[in-house]
Design a protein around this motif. Sequence first.
Motif, PDB file in Angstrom:
ATOM      1  N   ARG A 165       0.900  -1.143  -0.067  1.00  0.00           N
ATOM      2  CA  ARG A 165       0.006  -0.059  -0.008  1.00  0.00           C
ATOM      3  C   ARG A 165       0.947   1.361  -0.014  1.00  0.00           C
ATOM      4  NH1 ARG A 165      -4.937  -1.138   0.958  1.00  0.00           N
ATOM      5  NH2 ARG A 165      -4.595  -2.857   2.461  1.00  0.00           N
ATOM      6  N   SER A 166       1.210   1.954  -1.089  1.00  0.00           N
ATOM      7  CA  SER A 166       2.146   2.984  -1.191  1.00  0.00           C
ATOM      8  C   SER A 166       1.658   3.591  -2.428  1.00  0.00           C
ATOM      9  CB  SER A 166       3.556   2.625  -1.512  1.00  0.00           C
ATOM     10  OG  SER A 166       3.441   1.981  -2.701  1.00  0.00           O
ATOM     11  N   ASN A 167       2.569   4.821  -2.771  1.00  0.00           N
ATOM     12  CA  ASN A 167       2.308   5.675  -3.803  1.00  0.00           C
ATOM     13  C   ASN A 167       2.260   4.755  -5.181  1.00  0.00           C
ATOM     14  OD1 ASN A 167       2.312   8.051  -2.559  1.00  0.00           O
ATOM     15  ND2 ASN A 167       4.483   8.589  -2.822  1.00  0.00           N
ATOM     16  N   LEU A 168       2.916   3.726  -5.219  1.00  0.00           N
ATOM     17  CA  LEU A 168       3.120   2.972  -6.437  1.00  0.00           C
ATOM     18  C   LEU A 168       1.655   2.387  -7.026  1.00  0.00           C
ATOM     19  CD1 LEU A 168       6.184   3.165  -7.619  1.00  0.00           C
ATOM     20  CD2 LEU A 168       6.419   0.788  -7.081  1.00  0.00           C
ATOM     21  N   THR A 169       1.151   2.007  -5.649  1.00  0.00           N
ATOM     22  CA  THR A 169      -0.151   1.064  -6.287  1.00  0.00           C
ATOM     23  C   THR A 169      -1.260   2.038  -5.781  1.00  0.00           C
ATOM     24  OG1 THR A 169      -0.101   0.572  -3.798  1.00  0.00           O
ATOM     25  CG2 THR A 169       0.679  -0.961  -5.744  1.00  0.00           C
ATOM     26  N   PHE A 170      -1.122   3.369  -5.547  1.00  0.00           N
ATOM     27  CA  PHE A 170      -2.234   4.471  -5.068  1.00  0.00           C
ATOM     28  C   PHE A 170      -3.402   4.276  -6.374  1.00  0.00           C
ATOM     29  CE2 PHE A 170      -4.434   8.336  -4.759  1.00  0.00           C
ATOM     30  CZ  PHE A 170      -4.812   8.277  -3.418  1.00  0.00           C
ATOM     31  N   GLY A 171      -4.513   4.123  -5.646  1.00  0.00           N
ATOM     32  CA  GLY A 171      -5.657   4.251  -6.773  1.00  0.00           C
ATOM     33  C   GLY A 171      -5.728   3.047  -7.786  1.00  0.00           C
ATOM     34  N   MET A 172      -4.850   2.065  -7.546  1.00  0.00           N
ATOM     35  CA  MET A 172      -4.943   0.900  -8.340  1.00  0.00           C
ATOM     36  C   MET A 172      -5.942  -0.230  -7.928  1.00  0.00           C
ATOM     37  SD  MET A 172      -1.266  -0.270  -9.650  1.00  0.00           S
ATOM     38  CE  MET A 172       0.025   1.010 -10.189  1.00  0.00           C
ATOM     39  N   LYS A 173      -6.809  -0.887  -8.784  1.00  0.00           N
ATOM     40  CA  LYS A 173      -7.373  -1.847  -8.544  1.00  0.00           C
ATOM     41  C   LYS A 173      -6.606  -3.197  -8.478  1.00  0.00           C
ATOM     42  CE  LYS A 173     -11.052  -4.429 -10.134  1.00  0.00           C
ATOM     43  NZ  LYS A 173     -11.528  -4.612 -11.439  1.00  0.00           N
ATOM     44  N   LEU A 174      -6.364  -3.917  -7.154  1.00  0.00           N
ATOM     45  CA  LEU A 174      -5.332  -4.813  -7.076  1.00  0.00           C
ATOM     46  C   LEU A 174      -5.993  -6.116  -6.911  1.00  0.00           C
ATOM     47  CD1 LEU A 174      -2.844  -2.987  -4.553  1.00  0.00           C
ATOM     48  CD2 LEU A 174      -2.585  -3.278  -7.077  1.00  0.00           C
ATOM     49  N   PRO A 175      -5.439  -7.265  -7.832  1.00  0.00           N
ATOM     50  CA  PRO A 175      -6.219  -8.459  -7.525  1.00  0.00           C
ATOM     51  C   PRO A 175      -5.859  -9.466  -6.205  1.00  0.00           C
ATOM     52  CG  PRO A 175      -4.272  -8.797  -9.213  1.00  0.00           C
ATOM     53  CD  PRO A 175      -4.320  -7.257  -8.512  1.00  0.00           C
ATOM     54  N   LEU A 176      -5.085  -8.948  -5.490  1.00  0.00           N
ATOM     55  CA  LEU A 176      -4.726  -9.531  -4.218  1.00  0.00           C
ATOM     56  C   LEU A 176      -4.450  -8.549  -3.231  1.00  0.00           C
ATOM     57  CD1 LEU A 176      -2.395 -12.331  -5.683  1.00  0.00           C
ATOM     58  CD2 LEU A 176      -4.470 -12.612  -4.447  1.00  0.00           C
ATOM     59  N   PRO A 177      -4.419  -8.607  -1.798  1.00  0.00           N
ATOM     60  CA  PRO A 177      -4.384  -7.777  -0.847  1.00  0.00           C
ATOM     61  C   PRO A 177      -2.888  -7.204  -0.752  1.00  0.00           C
ATOM     62  CG  PRO A 177      -4.896 -10.107   0.339  1.00  0.00           C
ATOM     63  CD  PRO A 177      -4.835  -9.994  -1.227  1.00  0.00           C
ATOM     64  N   ALA A 178      -2.706  -5.908  -0.647  1.00  0.00           N
ATOM     65  CA  ALA A 178      -1.533  -4.917  -0.471  1.00  0.00           C
ATOM     66  C   ALA A 178      -0.931  -5.134   0.803  1.00  0.00           C
ATOM     67  CB  ALA A 178      -1.637  -3.506  -1.016  1.00  0.00           C
ATOM     68  N   ALA A 179       0.245  -5.296   1.327  1.00  0.00           N
ATOM     69  CA  ALA A 179       0.909  -5.371   2.527  1.00  0.00           C
ATOM     70  C   ALA A 179       1.033  -3.852   3.009  1.00  0.00           C
ATOM     71  CB  ALA A 179       2.276  -6.018   2.636  1.00  0.00           C
ATOM     72  N   GLU A 180       0.875  -3.529   4.219  1.00  0.00           N
ATOM     73  CA  GLU A 180       1.354  -2.210   4.850  1.00  0.00           C
ATOM     74  C   GLU A 180       2.926  -2.225   4.838  1.00  0.00           C
ATOM     75  OE1 GLU A 180      -0.757   0.027   5.571  1.00  0.00           O
ATOM     76  OE2 GLU A 180      -2.534  -1.423   5.276  1.00  0.00           O
ATOM     77  N   PRO A 181       3.472  -1.057   4.396  1.00  0.00           N
ATOM     78  CA  PRO A 181       4.748  -0.663   4.355  1.00  0.00           C
ATOM     79  C   PRO A 181       5.476  -1.142   5.848  1.00  0.00           C
ATOM     80  CG  PRO A 181       3.751   0.884   2.907  1.00  0.00           C
ATOM     81  CD  PRO A 181       2.664   0.121   3.747  1.00  0.00           C
TER      82      PRO A 181
END
Length: 243
Positions: A183-199
């Motif tokens: 979960r960061s700038n790189l993925t901000f606003g993207m629809k992700l197919p799998l859960p994002a980890a907290e930095p």
Amino acid sequence: MTAVVVGASSGLGRALAVELARNGHDLLLVASDARDLAVMAADLHLRYAVRTESLAIDLAASANPGARILEALDGLPSPQALLLPVGMSRSDDDGSLAAAGIGQLLAINLHAPIAIAHALLPALLDARGVIVGFGSIAGARGRSRNIVYAAAKRGLQTYFESLRHGHLPSALRVQFHRLGFLRSNLTFGMKLPLPAAEPEAVARTVVASLGQGSFTRYQPRWWGLVALLVQCLPWFVFRRMRD
Ligand SMILES: NC(=O)c1ccc[n+]([C@@H]2O[C@H](COP(=O)([O-])OP(=O)(O)OC[C@H]3O[C@@H](n4cnc5c(N)ncnc54)[C@H](OP(=O)(O)O)[C@@H]3O)[C@@H](O)[C@H]2O)c1
């Protein structure tokens, strides 16, 4: 211990800088925006009483970033750890990028980490220190998106393998974390197919592992299974995957 964090101003790099400072390490923070870095360096110094320096540099436009980092380290004890959570991706990296865009992605994701590693290697070897790189699940198998980014990340992984081949862990610990979504700038606003980890969670694991030997591992670990699955898919199935 003095640690250099390249890409320290946001996402995983920021979380790593906080975690390292919390553990009492002096820091050189490197990213492109001088104001972000100055605020961060002052805050970490105040909160954790560690020494902090910063270097603002555009890694897409620097032929020799390692030399700039060595200069910036002048006021700090010799570094024992180099962490390279720098990275950049582009939504138009789909095979249509012009040469300048390709150069930018290669400079930030591949040239800068390797050039900085080479420049700091003598000091890290002197200190029997640790170098930490970050790859991506995007490098697991080539797709029609993030084409140059994925090629750079796979190249970086090979570079770390070479470093690991050349140095025993007792002389230099070489650690490479292949990351799933964060979960960061790189993925901000993207629809992700799998859960994002907290930095912050990833940063705690990375910092806790600094004393361990040399390794390449997925982070979080379950992404290793995802990568295996993706690599085992027959081509005609994999080719249809668009998300
Ligand atoms: N986010 C994900 O889902 C994901 C997944 C797999 C792997 N990764 C990898 O994990 C690492 C951390 O990613 P993140 O999501 O935390 O990224 P992020 O939040 O976008 O942070 C990237 C860092 O790199 C720095 N940077 C980018 N371009 C630069 C330039 N031209 N010159 C100097 N510094 C520059 C940024 O500083 P400035 O803002 O000052 O330029 C920032 O500090 C990267 O290597 C990334 O490729 C991320």
